[in-house]
Design a protein around this motif. Structure first.
Motif, PDB file in Angstrom:
ATOM      1  N   LEU A 178      15.681 -35.576  66.541  1.00  0.00           N
ATOM      2  CA  LEU A 178      16.066 -34.370  65.820  1.00  0.00           C
ATOM      3  C   LEU A 178      15.085 -33.493  66.321  1.00  0.00           C
ATOM      4  N   ARG A 179      13.618 -33.646  66.144  1.00  0.00           N
ATOM      5  CA  ARG A 179      12.597 -32.611  66.606  1.00  0.00           C
ATOM      6  C   ARG A 179      12.771 -32.325  68.044  1.00  0.00           C
ATOM      7  N   ARG A 180      12.984 -33.208  68.696  1.00  0.00           N
ATOM      8  CA  ARG A 180      13.159 -32.773  70.051  1.00  0.00           C
ATOM      9  C   ARG A 180      14.069 -31.750  70.324  1.00  0.00           C
ATOM     10  N   SER A 198      24.645 -25.065  71.699  1.00  0.00           N
ATOM     11  CA  SER A 198      24.354 -26.265  70.768  1.00  0.00           C
ATOM     12  C   SER A 198      23.884 -27.257  71.223  1.00  0.00           C
ATOM     13  N   ILE A 199      22.516 -27.500  70.995  1.00  0.00           N
ATOM     14  CA  ILE A 199      21.741 -28.478  71.769  1.00  0.00           C
ATOM     15  C   ILE A 199      21.691 -29.700  70.477  1.00  0.00           C
ATOM     16  N   GLY A 200      21.696 -30.917  71.214  1.00  0.00           N
ATOM     17  CA  GLY A 200      21.648 -32.164  70.175  1.00  0.00           C
ATOM     18  C   GLY A 200      22.584 -33.293  70.805  1.00  0.00           C
ATOM     19  N   ALA A 201      23.133 -33.120  71.923  1.00  0.00           N
ATOM     20  CA  ALA A 201      23.702 -34.478  72.311  1.00  0.00           C
ATOM     21  C   ALA A 201      22.514 -35.605  72.395  1.00  0.00           C
ATOM     22  N   GLU A 202      22.744 -36.781  72.153  1.00  0.00           N
ATOM     23  CA  GLU A 202      21.915 -37.794  72.043  1.00  0.00           C
ATOM     24  C   GLU A 202      21.047 -37.869  73.360  1.00  0.00           C
ATOM     25  N   PRO A 203      21.467 -37.950  74.740  1.00  0.00           N
ATOM     26  CA  PRO A 203      20.606 -37.859  75.889  1.00  0.00           C
ATOM     27  C   PRO A 203      20.440 -36.608  76.353  1.00  0.00           C
ATOM     28  N   GLN A 230      19.327 -25.951  66.072  1.00  0.00           N
ATOM     29  CA  GLN A 230      19.285 -26.479  67.157  1.00  0.00           C
ATOM     30  C   GLN A 230      20.333 -25.659  68.170  1.00  0.00           C
ATOM     31  N   THR A 231      20.700 -24.683  67.406  1.00  0.00           N
ATOM     32  CA  THR A 231      22.041 -23.710  68.173  1.00  0.00           C
ATOM     33  C   THR A 231      21.240 -22.412  68.523  1.00  0.00           C
ATOM     34  N   VAL A 232      21.543 -21.925  69.759  1.00  0.00           N
ATOM     35  CA  VAL A 232      21.050 -20.648  70.099  1.00  0.00           C
ATOM     36  C   VAL A 232      22.092 -19.824  70.631  1.00  0.00           C
ATOM     37  N   VAL A 233      22.250 -18.744  69.711  1.00  0.00           N
ATOM     38  CA  VAL A 233      23.433 -17.841  70.209  1.00  0.00           C
ATOM     39  C   VAL A 233      22.876 -16.525  71.089  1.00  0.00           C
ATOM     40  N   LEU A 234      23.767 -16.526  72.190  1.00  0.00           N
ATOM     41  CA  LEU A 234      22.861 -15.648  73.278  1.00  0.00           C
ATOM     42  C   LEU A 234      23.926 -14.734  73.845  1.00  0.00           C
ATOM     43  N   ARG A 235      23.499 -13.742  74.505  1.00  0.00           N
ATOM     44  CA  ARG A 235      24.366 -12.846  75.430  1.00  0.00           C
ATOM     45  C   ARG A 235      23.714 -12.550  76.321  1.00  0.00           C
TER      46      ARG A 235
END
Lengths: 481, 481
Positions: free
Chosen positions: B369-371, B455-460, B398-403
């Protein structure tokens, strides 16, 4: 856990399951643990460090197995069959392995489309109307709630989009019988109708099926009193006695009052795979929705309930949401199952149906269902012809409701003291059967007196198991005070 | 399927899953099938005869795998993480293998008690109030519906036991923000409040979090207008931007009006395993209920959502049923989870949590999670410092909203033509990223203009995957019209 660690542990677990299933007949059917006993064996906190798989597997064997009633036991005759076929278990493992996410068609097209094909396969197998569309829900409780929400919105021209039920003046009412599953009353309460507005139409004293004349009279009186009939829940195979409400006679009444007709065939739906059992739902083409649970007698591992509707457009309007992050270019062309039920995120449940039907084949499934019906008729015949024993309700399906009424106890006289003695006798011998671990049956109240339900249909249950049960019941009852 | 057939097929399937998981990085992230393509490959009817396992496995590989978006892919940055850890998949396989039936404590004591221990393990891990009790639900959508039903009954002194919402005069109202998950509006509609009675309090224009002053003003005006505030849903980590409503400031307001406080932390709940992230729910001891989904970022395979309540007695009174065939001698001493949610029949979901936490260990889960939090901060820093790029919302999780806002496009001016051009640009480059199969991100509307959620955070997913994504985004955006 890496794929290679999974490979090693997975092989161990598969072997463990195969061994466990083989050994089930040697286990006591009913769990023998007391309150708190399982919890007391677990540590109070999660482990910081990963534990070896063998330790977890050992706890599964030593703590969990003795802590569950063996529903897959050949001498399980309890509540209702809840078969977890190993073919469907493989399908469910494939689901976990894939790790797909069902939120929209786009997130997992196969999740949606295999589900569409599976509900169509089962529609065809059960001869439900060709135009009906289906969806997998977790349980019939949820499916019934969804149906009664659809009924509510049908009756109020989509009050949910305005002030909700709060804006309604005359009370909406829902009809069923007192033999309906407890989830019906729960759904009525949760959907906001209020329990006062759940109306029980009278039943036939022999068949326990709804009397259409009683429903008609109730509807007439209710409308005269300013109530607004919104829905009728028709029970096809009640939990208590597998009573079958006469759908074909109820539908025209419901139509006259513009009511929604939901058919609760949670247990009985499996029987619709047999052409000779389709009388159960005579008149179904006039219903609005029907639910049944492949996770019961059919044997697709929990949880897998089917909800069919005649008008999916209405259901979708009641349940839909469409946030921007879920929009896609194909929205108009595909099925969005998120709008067919309560959850947004959905597991790929269709795989377990797919594996189950393909790996077992429909012919073998039908043969098993017929075996169980035969066994129930055989048991009912034994009970009927044994002195002091009675079958208390028609054996429409695979459940036999029976009682041992020894001399001196009430024989339908209804005398209060006798009924108490009879209740004590029944609960005593049932407890002794269940405590023995040799079989499990379920005590249940019928017409105010305890009776015993023998629900036949565990996957491994053969005639020899039903014969053994009948011996056990007689020994226990004839020995009991 | 016999245990021995299961043993053989199970080994094959375990190997297949291990191989599949190993090969995922080589698959396109987004499924490339069109509407009807998967369904078109399946026969129209179920097979009469059993099929060999290898044929089913071949279809899984050839039809299903290309038909799902690869949520377990290291370059999956779509909707939200929905990790299906292999440790939890083993737990779920054990569940199917056991075939236990959760209807009462008695039907499977271990199913209930392992669940009690697991929700307590997770309560302790997330530092929620010690007196709270929890239950596993399928999804946060269902958990929120249950919470809003509990709120409705709290506000009406159990109207469900009488005439339901139909007997209520002044309308009950529910409060949240327009950034709440779509399931909140759905729950409000289904629970019978009516969508008119869902009130959106204003948010801060930078953080997208609820402004307590806006809520206070709205409550005052609503009460003056005869409305009855029943509940507030506090969003901890909204789906769009992971905005965090200020729970500690909302609770006293809710208390003043006797409202139910439900905390929706579906995605963010996983972060509560990290002490440094507990600020997310400051003030939670004043809430009535909270739900979060281990089946998201934490990685317990779908479906596994937790609902905690401060007052289980109230929840049980709202949801309980007690038919005779489910009564037992231990009713007063044990937990009956059927009375904590909608379904009666419950799968032994606690096993997948048990396996997950034990086989992976909490330390490794926290590190992952910290990663992901680090990776999100890293990406946000890159985006912020790149010309023409903007981070549109605080990176709370862990989510970055960007444009990407190239010269000539709107830069927050809000000019309509420029916004259209910017939308076209955004959707064009996002589509090209997603169509490439190299990664998946989700377009989403923020302040009326399309943005992109990473949205970052898939296990691998490692840092190298986020770096690769950032290259892909820049290439696609800088090449797009």
């Amino acid at each position: 856990m890496t794929p290679e660690e999974f490979r090693a542990a997975g092989h161990e677990l598969v072997d463990w399951i195969a061994d466990y299933r083989t050994q089930i007949p040697r286990l006591p059917v009913q769990a023998r643990v007391g309150p708190g006993e399982v919890a007391g064996k677990l540590p109070g906190r999660a482990p910081e460090e990963a534990e070896p798989f063998r330790r977890v597997l050992a706890d599964l064997e030593d703590i969990v197995v003795p802590g569950v009633t063996q529903i897959q036991h050949p001498r399980y005759f309890g509540w209702f069959p809840s078969n977890a076929t190993l073919s469907s278990a493989l399908g469910d493992l494939a689901t976990s392995g894939l790790g797909a996410l069902g939120i929209t068609w786009q997130s997992a097209p196969a999740l949606t489309e295999v589900e569409e094909v599976m509900v169509e396969w089962l529609r065809e197998l059960t001869a439900l109307p060709e135009s009906w569309k289906g969806v997998i829900q977790d349980t019939a409780s949820s499916a019934c709630l969804v149906a009664l929400l659809a009924a509510r919105e049908h009756a109020t021209d989509y009050s949910e989009a305005r002030g909700g039920l709060q804006g309604e003046s005359a009370p909406l009412t829902v009809y069923t019988t007192e033999h309906a599953h407890s989830s019906i009353a729960k759904a009525v309460a949760l959907a906001g109708y209020g329990r006062d507005n759940l109306r029980f139409a009278g039943v036939d004293p022999v068949t326990y099926a709804m009397r259409p004349e009683a429903l008609a009279a109730m509807l007439e009186a209710d409308v005269a009193a300013g109530r607004r009939p919104a829905a009728v829940v028709v029970n096809v195979g009640t939990t208590g006695t597998t009573a079958v409400d006469p759908l074909a006679e109820i539908v025209p009444l419901a139509r006259r009052y513009g009511m929604w007709v939901h058919v609760d065939a949670a247990m009985a739906g499996s029987a619709l795979l047999l052409p000779e059992m389709r009388w159960l739902v005579d008149g179904v083409e006039g219903a609005d929705s029907l639910s049944w649970n492949p996770h019961k007698w059919l044997g697709t591992v929990l949880d897998c309930s089917l909800l069919y509707v005649a008008d999916p457009g209405h259901l979708i309007r009641v349940m839909s949401t469409n946030p921007s992050y879920l929009r896609s270019a194909v929205d108009g062309e595909v099925t969005q199952y998120k709008d067919w039920g309560i959850p947004l995120g959905r597991r790929f449940r269709a795989l377990k149906l797919w594996f189950h039907l393909r790996l077992d084949g429909v012919e073998a499934i039908r043969a098993r269902l017929r075996r169980d019906l035969d066994n129930a008729r055989w048991l009912a015949a034994q009970v009927s012809s044994a002195p002091g024993w009675r079958v208390l309700a028609p054996v429409n399906l695979q459940t036999v409701v029976l009682r041992h009424e020894p001399p001196g106890a009430a024989s339908g006289t209804g005398a209060v003291l006798d009924a108490d003695a009879l209740n004590a006798h029944t609960l005593s011998w049932v407890d002794s059967v269940n405590a023995s671990g040799a079989a499990l049956v379920t005590p249940s109240v019928l017409d105010g007196i305890w009776s015993v339900r023998v629900s036949i249909g565990a996957e491994p249950t053969g005639r020899e198991d039903v014969e053994a049960l009948w011996s056990l019941l007689r020994e226990a009852a004839e020995r009991a005070p």
